[in-house]
Design a protein around this motif. Structure first.
Motif, short mmCIF file in Angstrom:
data_model
loop_
_atom_site.label_atom_id
_atom_site.label_comp_id
_atom_site.label_asym_id
_atom_site.label_seq_id
_atom_site.Cartn_x
_atom_site.Cartn_y
_atom_site.Cartn_z
N THR A 158 -6.45 -5.29 -6.25
CA THR A 158 -5.92 -4.40 -7.28
C THR A 158 -5.36 -3.12 -6.67
N PHE A 159 -6.06 -2.57 -5.70
CA PHE A 159 -5.63 -1.35 -5.04
C PHE A 159 -4.32 -1.58 -4.28
N THR A 160 -4.25 -2.69 -3.56
CA THR A 160 -3.04 -3.03 -2.79
C THR A 160 -1.86 -3.25 -3.73
N GLN A 161 -2.10 -3.97 -4.81
CA GLN A 161 -1.03 -4.23 -5.79
C GLN A 161 -0.53 -2.92 -6.39
N GLY A 162 -1.45 -2.01 -6.68
CA GLY A 162 -1.06 -0.72 -7.23
C GLY A 162 -0.26 0.12 -6.24
N LEU A 163 -0.67 0.11 -4.98
CA LEU A 163 0.09 0.83 -3.95
C LEU A 163 1.50 0.28 -3.82
N ALA A 164 1.61 -1.05 -3.81
CA ALA A 164 2.93 -1.68 -3.67
C ALA A 164 3.81 -1.38 -4.89
N ALA A 166 3.60 1.29 -6.73
CA ALA A 166 4.00 2.70 -6.57
C ALA A 166 5.12 2.82 -5.55
N GLU A 167 5.05 2.03 -4.50
CA GLU A 167 6.11 2.05 -3.49
C GLU A 167 7.43 1.56 -4.08
N ASN A 168 7.37 0.50 -4.89
CA ASN A 168 8.58 0.00 -5.55
C ASN A 168 9.20 1.06 -6.46
N ALA A 169 8.36 1.89 -7.05
CA ALA A 169 8.82 2.94 -7.96
C ALA A 169 9.14 4.24 -7.22
N HIS A 170 9.10 4.21 -5.89
CA HIS A 170 9.39 5.37 -5.04
C HIS A 170 8.43 6.53 -5.29
N ARG A 171 7.17 6.17 -5.60
CA ARG A 171 6.16 7.21 -5.82
C ARG A 171 5.21 7.34 -4.63
N LEU A 172 5.43 6.54 -3.59
CA LEU A 172 4.53 6.58 -2.44
C LEU A 172 5.15 7.35 -1.27
N GLY A 173 6.39 7.77 -1.44
CA GLY A 173 7.08 8.51 -0.39
C GLY A 173 8.58 8.27 -0.46
N THR A 174 9.31 9.07 0.28
CA THR A 174 10.78 8.95 0.25
C THR A 174 11.34 8.31 1.51
N THR A 175 10.50 8.09 2.51
CA THR A 175 10.95 7.44 3.74
C THR A 175 10.01 6.29 4.07
N PRO A 177 8.61 5.56 7.01
CA PRO A 177 7.41 6.00 7.73
C PRO A 177 6.35 6.62 6.82
N SER A 178 6.78 7.41 5.83
CA SER A 178 5.79 8.04 4.95
C SER A 178 5.11 7.02 4.05
N THR A 179 5.87 6.05 3.52
CA THR A 179 5.23 5.04 2.67
C THR A 179 4.32 4.14 3.50
N ASN A 180 4.74 3.79 4.71
CA ASN A 180 3.87 2.98 5.59
C ASN A 180 2.57 3.71 5.89
N ARG A 181 2.69 4.99 6.23
CA ARG A 181 1.50 5.79 6.57
C ARG A 181 0.53 5.84 5.38
N ARG A 182 1.06 6.10 4.22
CA ARG A 182 0.20 6.23 3.04
C ARG A 182 -0.39 4.89 2.62
#
Length: 197
Positions: A158-164, A166-175, A177-182
């Motif tokens: 559930t946590f992984t699905q939520g992170l992904a 958020a990444e699809n919605a560009h809420r996990l970072g703008t680059t 490297p930043s999305t990978n790190r988070r």
């Protein structure tokens, strides 16, 4: 002369493949029975005969998404280190969701008001859950994690699905490297929380 039935396995497969393409290219709003029929080179009545209604098409897409995800997870090469295997599993789920954004929406976000999964449909993810639970159980057995494997597996999924998502919605970072790190920070923090002390 009676009308020849159009309900064939070939049309079902063609219709499902067409629905997946329409969904990927046009999103949830574009997934109509007419669009699927056009892509499948079939009549609208023939598609209705095979799938019943639009909800029937969405239901088949829902099941197909979990079939594809389970196949991708099951095909991961074995890892000798259980925690690394869990990280790879989380990364594979992330990659699937990023690569199949709209399909993941159907599987996890329910964008169609005329499709509400029943208990039978909820079982579509049983193979995926089993893969996650087995990987977590391996880590628990090896002494790397402590806790109930089913609980940990559900939280990790559930946590992984939520992170992904958020990444699809560009809420996990703008680059990247930043999305990978988070992403990796999140997964590692969760696993560390269940580490055997």
């Amino acid at each position: 002369m009676p009308r020849v039935k159009q309900r064939t396995e070939a049309l079902h497969e063609r219709g499902l493949a067409s629905a997946l393409v329409v969904l990927a290219e046009e999103g949830a709003a574009g997934l109509t029975t007419r669009a699927v029929a056009g892509r499948a080179n079939a009549s609208v009545p023939a598609i209705y005969e095979v799938f019943g209604d639009k909800a029937g098409i969405v239901r088949e897409v829902f099941f197909e998404g979990f079939r594809q995800l389970a196949d991708e997870l099951a095909a991961l090469p074995p890892q000798a280190e259980p925690l690394e295997a869990l990280r790879r599993l989380a990364e594979a789920l992330r990659r699937f969701i990023l690569d199949h954004h709209m399909l993941a929406e159907v599987m996890f976000a329910r964008p169609f008001t005329d499709f509400d999964p029943t208990k039978d449909e909820a079982r579509a993810g049983a193979k995926v859950r089993k893969i996650f639970v087995q990987h977590v159980r391996d880590a628990v057995t090896a002494g790397h994690l402590a806790g109930d494997p089913t609980d940990i597996a559900l939280l990790l999924f559930t946590f992984t699905q939520g992170l992904a998502a958020a990444e699809n919605a560009h809420r996990l970072g703008t680059t990247k490297p930043s999305t990978n790190r988070r992403f990796h920070l999140g997964v590692n923090t969760l696993l560390n929380g269940f580490a055997q002390s």
